[in-house]
Design an enzyme around this catalytic site. Structure first.
Site, PDB file in Angstrom:
ATOM      1  N   CYS A   3       0.850  -1.182   0.000  1.00  0.00           N
ATOM      2  CA  CYS A   3       0.000   0.000   0.000  1.00  0.00           C
ATOM      3  C   CYS A   3       0.890   1.237   0.000  1.00  0.00           C
ATOM      4  O   CYS A   3       1.875   1.282   0.734  1.00  0.00           O
ATOM      5  CB  CYS A   3      -0.886  -0.028   1.255  1.00  0.00           C
ATOM      6  SG  CYS A   3      -2.004   1.382   1.367  1.00  0.00           S
TER       7      CYS A   3
ATOM      8  N   HIS B 123      -9.130  -4.078  -1.647  1.00  0.00           N
ATOM      9  CA  HIS B 123      -8.130  -3.285  -0.922  1.00  0.00           C
ATOM     10  C   HIS B 123      -8.502  -1.805  -0.959  1.00  0.00           C
ATOM     11  O   HIS B 123      -8.492  -1.124   0.078  1.00  0.00           O
ATOM     12  CB  HIS B 123      -6.752  -3.526  -1.557  1.00  0.00           C
ATOM     13  CG  HIS B 123      -5.639  -2.700  -0.988  1.00  0.00           C
ATOM     14  ND1 HIS B 123      -4.545  -3.242  -0.349  1.00  0.00           N
ATOM     15  CD2 HIS B 123      -5.450  -1.351  -0.976  1.00  0.00           C
ATOM     16  CE1 HIS B 123      -3.745  -2.251   0.046  1.00  0.00           C
ATOM     17  NE2 HIS B 123      -4.258  -1.094  -0.331  1.00  0.00           N
ATOM     18  N   GLU B 124      -8.837  -1.313  -2.149  1.00  0.00           N
ATOM     19  CA  GLU B 124      -9.158   0.119  -2.284  1.00  0.00           C
ATOM     20  C   GLU B 124     -10.468   0.443  -1.575  1.00  0.00           C
ATOM     21  O   GLU B 124     -10.592   1.488  -0.930  1.00  0.00           O
ATOM     22  CB  GLU B 124      -9.248   0.527  -3.761  1.00  0.00           C
ATOM     23  CG  GLU B 124      -7.989   0.279  -4.583  1.00  0.00           C
ATOM     24  CD  GLU B 124      -6.720   0.800  -3.957  1.00  0.00           C
ATOM     25  OE1 GLU B 124      -6.782   1.710  -3.112  1.00  0.00           O
ATOM     26  OE2 GLU B 124      -5.653   0.277  -4.293  1.00  0.00           O
TER      27      GLU B 124
ATOM     28  N   HIS C 297     -10.125   1.134   2.070  1.00  0.00           N
ATOM     29  CA  HIS C 297      -9.642   2.472   2.424  1.00  0.00           C
ATOM     30  C   HIS C 297     -10.812   3.425   2.697  1.00  0.00           C
ATOM     31  O   HIS C 297     -10.694   4.348   3.503  1.00  0.00           O
ATOM     32  CB  HIS C 297      -8.799   3.058   1.281  1.00  0.00           C
ATOM     33  CG  HIS C 297      -7.357   2.615   1.290  1.00  0.00           C
ATOM     34  ND1 HIS C 297      -6.493   2.886   2.325  1.00  0.00           N
ATOM     35  CD2 HIS C 297      -6.623   1.940   0.368  1.00  0.00           C
ATOM     36  CE1 HIS C 297      -5.298   2.395   2.044  1.00  0.00           C
ATOM     37  NE2 HIS C 297      -5.340   1.809   0.852  1.00  0.00           N
TER      38      HIS C 297
HETATM   39 NI    NI Z   1      -3.694   0.951  -0.128  1.00  0.00          NI
END
Ligand code: NI
Length: 177
Positions: free
Chosen positions: A99, A141-142, A145
């Site tokens: 990341c 993953h995004e 966030h």
């Molecule tokens: Ni990330």
């Protein structure tokens, strides 16, 4: 544009729940999109909170370097505004992730294998799709966030949190997100 604009783990914005975008065509939204496109060119993906904007925008791709490294197809960058994701089935698998907000660290993270996603593109048009494997992993993953979740939160065994240069050879093509 420099990746020095990326917020690092420890910054409170990375732990906030991001707000939905109300007006996709507004200049301030388009300006965020422009910044994200530029910064994410050499990454697998990026979420708006990583550039200090606590709003629900992600961008993701299967970068040519990753595609070659993993023997999978390239997928061009796609912007998703106010995304919704839904796992298809319960199957998960582990793979290494990095990341931009966590420097040179990498971790082995479980993610759903198959995924449906929907949201809006930069023009405000509705888009939806299904995807699998690495591309699906990047979206998860995004998306995390946007809810203040970092990949380290999902590592099952912290022995699998390592420095990138320790697996430099076979992970050479893994790109930060
Ligand atoms: Ni990330």
């Amino acid at each position: 544009m420099s990746q020095s604009l990326i917020l690092k783990m420890g910054h409170p914005i990375l732990r906030q729940k991001a707000k939905p975008i109300q007006d996709i065509l507004a200049p301030e939204t388009q300006s965020i999109l422009e910044k994200m496109r530029e910064i994410s060119q050499s990454a697998a993906g990026l979420a708006a909170p990583q550039i200090g904007e606590s709003v629900r925008i992600i961008i993701f791709q299967v970068h040519p370097v990753t595609a070659q490294n993993k023997g999978i197809d390239v997928v061009p960058p796609q912007i998703l505004i106010n995304p919704v994701i839904k796992p298809l089935g319960r199957e998960q698998y582990d793979d290494w992730e990095a990341c931009l907000s966590l420097g040179d660290l990498m971790g082995l993270v479980p993610r759903y294998q198959h995924l449906a996603y929907e949201g809006y593109d930069e023009k405000g048009d509705f888009i939806s799709g299904e995807t699998s494997g690495h591309h699906a992993r990047t979206i998860q993953h995004e998306y995390d966030h946007l809810d203040g979740i970092l990949y380290i939160d999902r590592i099952k065994d912290l022995k699998n949190l390592i420095y990138r240069d320790q697996y430099e050879n076979w992970l050479a093509g893994t790109l930060a997100t």
